[in-house]
Design an enzyme around this catalytic site. Structure first.
Site, PDB file in Angstrom:
ATOM      1  N   HIS A   1      -4.384   1.802   7.792  1.00 62.32           N
ATOM      2  CA  HIS A   1      -3.082   2.307   7.690  1.00 62.32           C
ATOM      3  C   HIS A   1      -2.974   3.541   6.521  1.00 62.32           C
ATOM      4  CE1 HIS A   1       1.487   1.515   8.102  1.00 62.32           C
ATOM      5  NE2 HIS A   1       1.197   2.402   6.954  1.00 62.32           N
ATOM      6  N   GLU A   2      -3.408   3.029   5.588  1.00 66.86           N
ATOM      7  CA  GLU A   2      -3.107   4.172   4.453  1.00 66.86           C
ATOM      8  C   GLU A   2      -3.953   5.527   4.575  1.00 66.86           C
ATOM      9  OE1 GLU A   2      -0.520   3.639   2.627  1.00 66.86           O
ATOM     10  OE2 GLU A   2      -0.389   1.736   2.986  1.00 66.86           O
TER      11      GLU A   2
ATOM     12  N   CYS B   1       5.847   0.041   7.173  1.00 62.01           N
ATOM     13  CA  CYS B   1       5.495   1.029   6.243  1.00 62.01           C
ATOM     14  C   CYS B   1       6.764   1.426   5.483  1.00 62.01           C
ATOM     15  CB  CYS B   1       5.110   2.188   7.200  1.00 62.01           C
ATOM     16  SG  CYS B   1       4.891   3.557   6.472  1.00 62.01           S
ATOM     17  N   LEU B   2       6.411   1.710   4.246  1.00 64.41           N
ATOM     18  CA  LEU B   2       7.565   2.036   3.160  1.00 64.41           C
ATOM     19  C   LEU B   2       8.359   3.168   3.583  1.00 64.41           C
ATOM     20  CD1 LEU B   2       6.077   1.219  -0.381  1.00 64.41           C
ATOM     21  CD2 LEU B   2       7.796   0.128   1.250  1.00 64.41           C
TER      22      LEU B   2
ATOM     23  N   GLN C   1       3.322   9.863   0.665  1.00 58.87           N
ATOM     24  CA  GLN C   1       4.653   9.162   0.947  1.00 58.87           C
ATOM     25  C   GLN C   1       5.604   9.458  -0.380  1.00 58.87           C
ATOM     26  OE1 GLN C   1       2.709   5.357   1.799  1.00 58.87           O
ATOM     27  NE2 GLN C   1       4.275   5.224   2.904  1.00 58.87           N
TER      28      GLN C   1
ATOM     29  N   GLY D   1       0.894  -0.972   0.109  1.00 58.81           N
ATOM     30  CA  GLY D   1       0.162  -0.134  -0.003  1.00 58.81           C
ATOM     31  C   GLY D   1       0.828   1.265   0.109  1.00 58.81           C
TER      32      GLY D   1
END
Ligand code: ZN
Length: 171
Positions: free
Chosen positions: A136-137, A94-95, A51, A46
């Site tokens: 989360h997103e 998370c990225l 981001q 995601g």
């Protein structure tokens, strides 16, 4: 399609509240295409537009297993209409917080409304990993990261870990 750089903590842009998209246009779709490419490359499941430094309410996701065909999903201006009281724990990553994983509890089912890739309005229940990921997103759209749910100590450990890894990569 272009792979864009992913911002990591403690970049202040990640704390911004993202703005709604007025209309799903070719420009929005180009952003979503880039985001999907960037997410697959990372790899992740995601990604929110903020981001990649674009504070708009846009999310891409793909929850397909490795042996399955890709199942890209696109969300513009997503809203949570309803959530159940029951929660489920899930180990999240998370990225924007690379190589750090920690368990977070979230409602196990949420009813969401959003515009898809074509600007059509969809309303549906999300459950399981889909529920975890969309919540989360959607937090990203409010400038909230999953590490914000952790203790201060764990949060600063995570941020320092990312900072250190970046310093080492630059050295
Ligand atoms: Zn994230």
């Amino acid at each position: 399609m272009t792979i864009r750089p992913i911002l990591t903590v403690p970049d202040p842009v990640l704390k911004q509240v993202s703005k709604p998209v007025t209309e799903v246009t070719d420009e929005t779709r180009a952003l979503m295409d880039d985001m999907l490419e960037t997410m697959y490359d990372a790899p992740g499941i995601g990604l929110a537009a903020v981001q990649v430094g674009v504070p708009l309410r846009v999310i891409v996701m793909d929850l397909a297993q490795e042996d399955e065909e890709p199942q890209p999903r696109y969300f513009v201006n997503p809203e949570i209409l309803e959530k159940v009281e029951a929660t489920q724990p899930y180990e999240e990553g998370c990225l924007s917080v690379p190589d750090f994983f920690e368990t977070v509890e979230r409602p196990e089912r949420v009813r969401i409304r959003y515009l898809n890739y074509h600007g059509e309005q969809i309303e549906e229940w999300a459950e399981g990993m889909y529920a975890v990921c969309i919540q989360h997103e959607m937090d990203h759209l409010e400038g909230v990261l999953f590490i914000d749910y952790l203790s201060r100590l764990k949060r600063s450990y995570a941020v320092n870990k990312v900072k250190k890894a970046r310093r080492n990569a630059a050295a």
